[in-house]
Design a protein around this motif. Structure first.
Motif, PDB file in Angstrom:
ATOM      1  N   GLY A  81     -46.309 -12.510  -6.821  1.00 51.36           N
ATOM      2  CA  GLY A  81     -46.842 -14.689  -6.779  1.00 51.36           C
ATOM      3  C   GLY A  81     -46.379 -15.541  -5.554  1.00 51.36           C
ATOM      4  O   GLY A  81     -47.339 -16.447  -5.335  1.00 51.36           O
ATOM      5  N   ASP A  82     -44.892 -15.181  -5.030  1.00 55.31           N
ATOM      6  CA  ASP A  82     -44.545 -16.060  -3.806  1.00 55.31           C
ATOM      7  C   ASP A  82     -45.497 -16.275  -2.894  1.00 55.31           C
ATOM      8  O   ASP A  82     -46.375 -16.895  -1.983  1.00 55.31           O
ATOM      9  N   TYR A  83     -46.663 -14.519  -1.802  1.00 59.14           N
ATOM     10  CA  TYR A  83     -47.498 -14.142  -1.755  1.00 59.14           C
ATOM     11  C   TYR A  83     -49.019 -15.467  -2.104  1.00 59.14           C
ATOM     12  O   TYR A  83     -48.895 -15.491  -1.225  1.00 59.14           O
ATOM     13  N   VAL A  84     -48.872 -14.907  -3.140  1.00 59.86           N
ATOM     14  CA  VAL A  84     -50.322 -15.534  -3.265  1.00 59.86           C
ATOM     15  C   VAL A  84     -50.353 -16.876  -3.298  1.00 59.86           C
ATOM     16  O   VAL A  84     -51.310 -17.834  -2.650  1.00 59.86           O
ATOM     17  N   ARG A 106     -52.876 -12.534  10.572  1.00 55.93           N
ATOM     18  CA  ARG A 106     -53.601 -12.890   9.381  1.00 55.93           C
ATOM     19  C   ARG A 106     -53.812 -12.104   9.011  1.00 55.93           C
ATOM     20  O   ARG A 106     -53.459 -11.125   7.597  1.00 55.93           O
ATOM     21  N   ILE A 107     -53.451 -10.611   9.313  1.00 51.82           N
ATOM     22  CA  ILE A 107     -54.482  -9.150   8.628  1.00 51.82           C
ATOM     23  C   ILE A 107     -53.519  -8.292   7.791  1.00 51.82           C
ATOM     24  O   ILE A 107     -53.048  -8.168   6.890  1.00 51.82           O
ATOM     25  N   VAL A 108     -52.960  -8.415   8.940  1.00 50.57           N
ATOM     26  CA  VAL A 108     -50.931  -8.015   8.058  1.00 50.57           C
ATOM     27  C   VAL A 108     -50.811  -8.988   7.082  1.00 50.57           C
ATOM     28  O   VAL A 108     -49.815  -8.877   6.194  1.00 50.57           O
ATOM     29  N   ASN A 109     -50.638 -10.407   7.393  1.00 51.27           N
ATOM     30  CA  ASN A 109     -50.116 -11.072   6.067  1.00 51.27           C
ATOM     31  C   ASN A 109     -51.173 -10.427   4.821  1.00 51.27           C
ATOM     32  O   ASN A 109     -50.256 -10.528   3.136  1.00 51.27           O
ATOM     33  N   TYR A 110     -51.883 -10.422   5.284  1.00 49.24           N
ATOM     34  CA  TYR A 110     -52.757  -9.928   3.770  1.00 49.24           C
ATOM     35  C   TYR A 110     -53.069  -9.030   3.298  1.00 49.24           C
ATOM     36  O   TYR A 110     -52.737  -8.171   2.262  1.00 49.24           O
ATOM     37  N   ALA A 111     -52.298  -7.928   4.050  1.00 47.13           N
ATOM     38  CA  ALA A 111     -52.335  -6.191   3.757  1.00 47.13           C
ATOM     39  C   ALA A 111     -50.422  -6.146   3.690  1.00 47.13           C
ATOM     40  O   ALA A 111     -49.987  -5.660   2.231  1.00 47.13           O
ATOM     41  N   GLY A 112     -49.523  -7.136   3.553  1.00 46.44           N
ATOM     42  CA  GLY A 112     -48.422  -7.404   3.015  1.00 46.44           C
ATOM     43  C   GLY A 112     -48.289  -7.507   1.461  1.00 46.44           C
ATOM     44  O   GLY A 112     -47.584  -6.524  -0.099  1.00 46.44           O
ATOM     45  N   LEU A 113     -49.626  -8.038   1.281  1.00 43.24           N
ATOM     46  CA  LEU A 113     -50.006  -7.871   0.002  1.00 43.24           C
ATOM     47  C   LEU A 113     -50.537  -7.218  -1.071  1.00 43.24           C
ATOM     48  O   LEU A 113     -49.630  -6.624  -1.731  1.00 43.24           O
ATOM     49  N   ALA A 114     -51.238  -6.268  -0.083  1.00 46.53           N
ATOM     50  CA  ALA A 114     -51.410  -4.891  -0.320  1.00 46.53           C
ATOM     51  C   ALA A 114     -50.493  -3.897  -0.392  1.00 46.53           C
ATOM     52  O   ALA A 114     -50.463  -2.910  -1.137  1.00 46.53           O
ATOM     53  N   GLY A 115     -49.278  -3.833   0.341  1.00 48.20           N
ATOM     54  CA  GLY A 115     -48.429  -3.232   0.268  1.00 48.20           C
ATOM     55  C   GLY A 115     -47.368  -3.150  -1.139  1.00 48.20           C
ATOM     56  O   GLY A 115     -46.982  -2.255  -1.711  1.00 48.20           O
ATOM     57  N   LEU A 116     -47.489  -4.897  -1.260  1.00 48.35           N
ATOM     58  CA  LEU A 116     -46.706  -4.990  -2.485  1.00 48.35           C
ATOM     59  C   LEU A 116     -47.002  -4.874  -3.919  1.00 48.35           C
ATOM     60  O   LEU A 116     -47.139  -3.864  -4.952  1.00 48.35           O
ATOM     61  N   VAL A 117     -48.478  -4.778  -3.857  1.00 47.85           N
ATOM     62  CA  VAL A 117     -49.284  -4.131  -5.103  1.00 47.85           C
ATOM     63  C   VAL A 117     -48.980  -2.824  -4.645  1.00 47.85           C
ATOM     64  O   VAL A 117     -48.829  -2.204  -6.455  1.00 47.85           O
ATOM     65  N   ALA A 118     -48.691  -1.726  -4.055  1.00 48.56           N
ATOM     66  CA  ALA A 118     -48.634  -0.594  -4.120  1.00 48.56           C
ATOM     67  C   ALA A 118     -47.488   0.081  -4.974  1.00 48.56           C
ATOM     68  O   ALA A 118     -47.665   0.481  -5.546  1.00 48.56           O
ATOM     69  N   SER A 145     -48.728 -22.620  -9.286  1.00 45.47           N
ATOM     70  CA  SER A 145     -47.587 -21.760 -10.017  1.00 45.47           C
ATOM     71  C   SER A 145     -47.762 -20.112  -9.819  1.00 45.47           C
ATOM     72  O   SER A 145     -48.772 -19.868  -9.395  1.00 45.47           O
ATOM     73  N   SER A 146     -46.169 -19.497  -9.928  1.00 48.75           N
ATOM     74  CA  SER A 146     -46.477 -18.215  -9.706  1.00 48.75           C
ATOM     75  C   SER A 146     -46.361 -17.374 -10.697  1.00 48.75           C
ATOM     76  O   SER A 146     -47.404 -16.074 -10.682  1.00 48.75           O
ATOM     77  N   TRP A 147     -45.976 -17.777 -11.981  1.00 54.86           N
ATOM     78  CA  TRP A 147     -46.186 -17.500 -13.234  1.00 54.86           C
ATOM     79  C   TRP A 147     -47.308 -16.673 -13.989  1.00 54.86           C
ATOM     80  O   TRP A 147     -47.281 -15.467 -14.579  1.00 54.86           O
ATOM     81  N   PRO A 148     -48.477 -17.301 -13.154  1.00 53.17           N
ATOM     82  CA  PRO A 148     -50.379 -16.657 -13.814  1.00 53.17           C
ATOM     83  C   PRO A 148     -50.534 -15.160 -12.968  1.00 53.17           C
ATOM     84  O   PRO A 148     -50.662 -13.862 -13.392  1.00 53.17           O
ATOM     85  N   VAL A 149     -49.515 -15.222 -11.780  1.00 52.62           N
ATOM     86  CA  VAL A 149     -49.982 -14.115 -11.385  1.00 52.62           C
ATOM     87  C   VAL A 149     -48.959 -13.363 -11.818  1.00 52.62           C
ATOM     88  O   VAL A 149     -49.134 -12.056 -11.784  1.00 52.62           O
TER      89      VAL A 149
END
Length: 494
Positions: free
Chosen positions: A141-144, A315-327, A154-158
């Motif tokens: 949520g913080d990343y998004v 920017r690539i690493v930032n978005y990939a960090g979100l992918a890592g969290l999802v994984a 707000s992060s709760w929907p995420v």
């Protein structure tokens, strides 16, 4: 609800998991409603699962250890925790080849340490795998929100979307879930390699030890700015490079040829994680400096933009960090559901939680922890505290699983072992000692988290002592395996 739901199909129970007095038909009917999809995973998907559990820890979290141990302290802690996990993985690989069931660590400890040991281990694992996804949902949520995605403020929907969407994929089927996990994990790993290549071009040795030395700390110097004790205090953060890889055996009942596939996949996953930990840690601190990274939420991004100006790679690493969290979030939900499934199937927890759907997914084992995880995330908003509680549960389970390997090696040396741990008892003994050290270290970092975890433990133990230990299901694979061992031991005596 549990008793009425299962009253027609539950097999007779036994206080210690021994052989039931009922017939095979009731056992078969009970287990038929609690069956996972066989043969869905091979070595590649299992390796991906092992890396997925952990990969988010490479993107953030570990760097907080710099504030406790400095570069040298965290480096030594990472080496020791890497050794602990490597030894533990080799020990668990042997145990998984002996008892390839969804119970994982609970099943191993049940055979070696009895019902109490099994419940203690399974509960500790469950604490880890329920709390960690809740913490990671907060991080997602913080990343998004920080990336400005979807226009959310707000992060709760995420948080809600994470639990609903990803639990839905798991309900669809384990094969589909593991393939999704592998794809997202591959994206995250590729981004880590891109990061390392970019960061190493700006590597400076003098940036590693730039944290000011704390006056009066025993053994303090530029490499150990907080002294020798800082090494110990950095243990929980060094664990972030590897936390969760021990969950691969939980996929045993859904694996093709688990006695061969599990040890191979666990060793491969551990090798990948050791490599990623080394290059991420060294490249990030060498590019930006330990002092600048010790308390930021996105250390890899900060390492690539020292002037605060985003670059294409950052920017690539930032978005990939979100992918890592999802994984990691996705795979930890899988692990928690399988541990809950096995414990409830055997009667340690309410039996209805182990019911499976037509697609052979433990739907209540997914929905109940998911609902609890979302509630904790929404109610607390403290991802770091939730993760510290998860780490405390993890260290307890590590010590008990390593002890289980030691006990079984000594008590049952003739047990058929398709895979044998390199180094034998020495390997699991090293894991046991380091796990106990890591457990104590959690009190140095977050005493409140440790106390909360202990309180949850006490409540769970009271439930087991007063109720569930008298209602164990002897037909469950882990209980049946332990009963067979007891019968063989009795025959040997006679």
């Amino acid at each position: 609800m549990a008793d009425s739901t299962d009253s027609q199909t539950a097999p007779p129970t036994a206080p210690t998991g021994g052989a039931p007095p009922g017939g095979a038909s009731s056992d078969a009917a009970y287990l038929e409603r609690r069956t996972l999809r066989r043969g869905s995973a091979g070595p590649l998907l299992l390796t991906g699962l092992g890396v997925a559990y952990v990969v988010s820890g490479d993107f953030s979290g570990w760097n907080n250890g710099l504030a406790h141990g400095g570069f040298g302290g965290l480096a030594i802690a990472a080496v020791l925790m890497g050794l602990m996990y490597t030894c533990l993985v080799f020990a668990l690989a042997e145990l998984a080849s002996v008892l390839p069931t969804a119970g994982g660590g609970y099943g191993f400890a049940r055979r070696a340490l009895g019902p109490w040991g099994g419940f203690l281990t399974g509960t500790a694992i469950l604490i880890e795998y329920v709390l960690a996804p809740a913490a990671i949902a907060l991080f997602i949520g913080d990343y998004v929100e920080s990336l400005g995605l979807f226009g959310l403020h707000s992060s709760w929907p995420v948080h809600l979307a994470c639990f609903v969407l990803f639990i839905g994929i798991h309900l669809w089927g384990v094969g589909e879930a593991l393939r999704f996990s592998l794809i997202v994990t591959a994206v995250a790993v590729a981004a880590l390699l891109v990061f390392a290549c970019a960061a190493l071009t700006d590597f400076h040795v003098d940036a590693l030890d730039d944290i000011p030395v704390e006056a009066g700390a025993f053994g303090a110097n530029s490499w150990l700015p907080f002294g020798v004790l800082g090494i110990w205090a950095a243990f929980p953060f060094a664990m972030w490079f590897f936390l969760g890889v021990e969950g691969v055996p939980l996929a045993a009942e859904e694996t093709r040829d688990p006695a061969r596939a599990l040890p191979r996949a666990m060793a491969a996953a551990m090798g990948v994680l050791l490599l990623l930990a080394m290059i991420t840690f060294v490249a990030a601190t060498g590019a930006r400096g330990s002092a600048a990274l010790q308390s930021v939420g996105d250390p890899l991004v900060q390492a690539l933009q020292p002037d605060g100006v985003p670059t294409t790679v950052s920017r690539i690493v930032n978005y990939a960090g979100l992918a890592g969290l999802v994984a990691s979030f996705f795979s930890l939900i899988f692990a928690g559901s399988r541990q809950l499934f096995a414990l409830s199937r055997a009667g340690y927890l309410p039996r209805f939680l182990s019911l499976t759907s037509r697609r052979k997914a433990p739907y209540l084992g997914l929905l109940v922890p998911g609902g609890l995880g979302f509630t904790l995330a929404a109610a607390t908003g403290d991802g770091a505290r939730l993760l510290n509680i998860a780490v405390f549960g993890a260290t307890i389970s590590y010590a008990l699983m390593a002890l289980s390997h030691i006990v079984l090696r000594r008590r049952e040396p003739g047990l058929h072992r398709p895979y044998r741990t390199p180094g034998g008892l020495l390997t699991s003994s090293v894991a046991f000692v380091l796990a106990c050290s890591a457990l104590v270290a959690t009190f140095l970092v977050d005493k409140d988290a440790a106390v909360i975890a202990l309180a949850v433990y006490v409540v769970a133990l009271a439930y087991f002592a007063l109720y569930s230990r008298h209602r164990l299901v002897a037909a469950a694979p882990e209980e049946e395996f332990a009963a067979l061992a007891a019968a063989e031991a009795e025959l040997e005596k006679n």
